[in-house]
Design a protein around this motif. Structure first.
Motif, PDB file in Angstrom:
ATOM      1  N   ILE A 165     -17.696   2.512   3.468  1.00 33.10           N
ATOM      2  CA  ILE A 165     -16.498   3.112   2.861  1.00 33.10           C
ATOM      3  C   ILE A 165     -15.332   2.133   2.939  1.00 33.10           C
ATOM      4  O   ILE A 165     -14.578   1.968   1.972  1.00 33.10           O
ATOM      5  N   THR A 166     -15.195   1.431   4.050  1.00 34.22           N
ATOM      6  CA  THR A 166     -14.142   0.418   4.189  1.00 34.22           C
ATOM      7  C   THR A 166     -14.324  -0.688   3.155  1.00 34.22           C
ATOM      8  O   THR A 166     -13.360  -1.139   2.524  1.00 34.22           O
ATOM      9  N   GLN A 167     -15.569  -1.130   2.942  1.00 33.67           N
ATOM     10  CA  GLN A 167     -15.853  -2.151   1.924  1.00 33.67           C
ATOM     11  C   GLN A 167     -15.459  -1.659   0.528  1.00 33.67           C
ATOM     12  O   GLN A 167     -14.861  -2.405  -0.251  1.00 33.67           O
ATOM     13  N   VAL A 168     -15.797  -0.407   0.229  1.00 35.91           N
ATOM     14  CA  VAL A 168     -15.461   0.166  -1.075  1.00 35.91           C
ATOM     15  C   VAL A 168     -13.941   0.199  -1.251  1.00 35.91           C
ATOM     16  O   VAL A 168     -13.425  -0.147  -2.318  1.00 35.91           O
ATOM     17  N   GLN A 169     -13.217   0.575  -0.186  1.00 38.92           N
ATOM     18  CA  GLN A 169     -11.756   0.600  -0.267  1.00 38.92           C
ATOM     19  C   GLN A 169     -11.211  -0.795  -0.609  1.00 38.92           C
ATOM     20  O   GLN A 169     -10.329  -0.927  -1.459  1.00 38.92           O
ATOM     21  N   HIS A 170     -11.733  -1.842   0.050  1.00 41.06           N
ATOM     22  CA  HIS A 170     -11.282  -3.210  -0.219  1.00 41.06           C
ATOM     23  C   HIS A 170     -11.595  -3.618  -1.657  1.00 41.06           C
ATOM     24  O   HIS A 170     -10.775  -4.262  -2.321  1.00 41.06           O
ATOM     25  N   GLN A 171     -12.793  -3.249  -2.146  1.00 36.22           N
ATOM     26  CA  GLN A 171     -13.173  -3.572  -3.523  1.00 36.22           C
ATOM     27  C   GLN A 171     -12.277  -2.834  -4.528  1.00 36.22           C
ATOM     28  O   GLN A 171     -11.907  -3.397  -5.555  1.00 36.22           O
ATOM     29  N   LEU A 172     -11.942  -1.588  -4.234  1.00 37.18           N
ATOM     30  CA  LEU A 172     -11.067  -0.814  -5.125  1.00 37.18           C
ATOM     31  C   LEU A 172      -9.698  -1.478  -5.238  1.00 37.18           C
ATOM     32  O   LEU A 172      -9.122  -1.545  -6.326  1.00 37.18           O
ATOM     33  N   MET A 173      -9.176  -1.999  -4.127  1.00 37.24           N
ATOM     34  CA  MET A 173      -7.854  -2.646  -4.140  1.00 37.24           C
ATOM     35  C   MET A 173      -7.840  -3.897  -5.017  1.00 37.24           C
ATOM     36  O   MET A 173      -6.790  -4.311  -5.484  1.00 37.24           O
ATOM     37  N   LYS A 174      -9.002  -4.489  -5.264  1.00 33.52           N
ATOM     38  CA  LYS A 174      -9.079  -5.688  -6.111  1.00 33.52           C
ATOM     39  C   LYS A 174      -9.036  -5.350  -7.598  1.00 33.52           C
ATOM     40  O   LYS A 174      -8.847  -6.233  -8.425  1.00 33.52           O
ATOM     41  N   LEU A 175      -9.259  -4.065  -7.926  1.00 28.60           N
ATOM     42  CA  LEU A 175      -9.268  -3.672  -9.336  1.00 28.60           C
ATOM     43  C   LEU A 175      -7.858  -3.692  -9.918  1.00 28.60           C
ATOM     44  O   LEU A 175      -6.892  -3.312  -9.256  1.00 28.60           O
ATOM     45  N   ILE A 176      -7.779  -4.111 -11.182  1.00 28.45           N
ATOM     46  CA  ILE A 176      -6.504  -4.098 -11.877  1.00 28.45           C
ATOM     47  C   ILE A 176      -6.054  -2.638 -12.016  1.00 28.45           C
ATOM     48  O   ILE A 176      -6.881  -1.743 -12.144  1.00 28.45           O
ATOM     49  N   ASP A 177      -4.796  -2.391 -11.938  1.00 26.33           N
ATOM     50  CA  ASP A 177      -4.167  -1.068 -12.065  1.00 26.33           C
ATOM     51  C   ASP A 177      -4.295  -0.188 -10.822  1.00 26.33           C
ATOM     52  O   ASP A 177      -3.761   0.920 -10.807  1.00 26.33           O
ATOM     53  N   VAL A 178      -4.989  -0.638  -9.766  1.00 25.96           N
ATOM     54  CA  VAL A 178      -5.056   0.141  -8.528  1.00 25.96           C
ATOM     55  C   VAL A 178      -3.899  -0.278  -7.637  1.00 25.96           C
ATOM     56  O   VAL A 178      -3.713  -1.461  -7.358  1.00 25.96           O
ATOM     57  N   ILE A 179      -3.103   0.695  -7.192  1.00 23.55           N
ATOM     58  CA  ILE A 179      -1.907   0.415  -6.398  1.00 23.55           C
ATOM     59  C   ILE A 179      -2.143   0.660  -4.918  1.00 23.55           C
ATOM     60  O   ILE A 179      -1.718  -0.118  -4.076  1.00 23.55           O
ATOM     61  N   GLU A 180      -2.836   1.753  -4.609  1.00 24.76           N
ATOM     62  CA  GLU A 180      -3.038   2.124  -3.203  1.00 24.76           C
ATOM     63  C   GLU A 180      -4.360   2.868  -3.061  1.00 24.76           C
ATOM     64  O   GLU A 180      -4.726   3.644  -3.945  1.00 24.76           O
ATOM     65  N   VAL A 181      -5.054   2.621  -1.952  1.00 30.62           N
ATOM     66  CA  VAL A 181      -6.319   3.298  -1.658  1.00 30.62           C
ATOM     67  C   VAL A 181      -6.274   3.754  -0.211  1.00 30.62           C
ATOM     68  O   VAL A 181      -5.929   2.966   0.670  1.00 30.62           O
ATOM     69  N   SER A 182      -6.587   5.011   0.043  1.00 30.24           N
ATOM     70  CA  SER A 182      -6.664   5.450   1.443  1.00 30.24           C
ATOM     71  C   SER A 182      -7.774   6.479   1.625  1.00 30.24           C
ATOM     72  O   SER A 182      -8.028   7.306   0.756  1.00 30.24           O
TER      73      SER A 182
END
Length: 162
Positions: free
Chosen positions: A61-78
């Motif tokens: 889940i932590t890895q997925v959060q880091h990958q999501l933050m790399k996506l364009i238009d993603v501002i915050e993930v928690s």
């Protein structure tokens, strides 16, 4: 050894075409199932909040959060499931209901603080709002009457407090 459990991920994104596809695609490429996903406008104009419920171990889940933050238009993930949170789902359930069965059915509905929102000649539409276990329990109690149609929103959630 890591244990798989359900996680609720909140993602703040720019309200742009293709964002939902990129986010869900990331989950798919990593072999993750999305148990539910809700998306809607949030308190900030031009932004949307996605609430994704998925299952996995902490590391993944932590890895997925880091990958999501790399996506364009993603501002915050928690991962809001690590905090005290409130989560709700809406379900609309169309159930067979001949007039003779209705008083019994309404009793079941009221026990769950749900409500009858439409009455047809031989069916009722019930609206239920609650956490996943409440919705599941109501659906199971209504099954013997004959569920004709079931539509669920998936969970939306928020961390308690400030």
């Amino acid at each position: 050894m890591s244990t798989h459990r359900q996680h609720t991920i909140a993602i703040l994104v720019q309200d742009q075409p293709g964002v939902l596809q990129r986010v869900s695609g990331l989950f798919g490429r990593r072999g993750f199932n999305i148990d539910s996903i809700t998306v809607g406008h949030c308190e900030e104009p031009g932004l949307s909040r996605m609430i994704i419920v998925t299952t996995g171990d902490e590391r993944t889940i932590t890895q997925v959060q880091h990958q999501l933050m790399k996506l364009i238009d993603v501002i915050e993930v928690s991962n809001i499931s690590t905090n005290p949170m409130v989560a709700r789902e809406l379900a609309l359930i169309k159930v067979k209901a001949e007039p003779a069965q209705r008083p019994e059915l309404v009793g079941v509905v009221e026990t769950f603080r749900a409500s009858v929102i439409d009455v047809g000649p031989s069916n009722l539409i019930i609206q239920a709002i609650g956490d996943l276990s409440k919705i599941e329990a109501l659906v199971e109690l209504l099954r013997p009457y004959g569920i004709l149609e079931l539509s669920r929103t998936g969970a939306t959630a928020m961390v308690r407090g400030s």
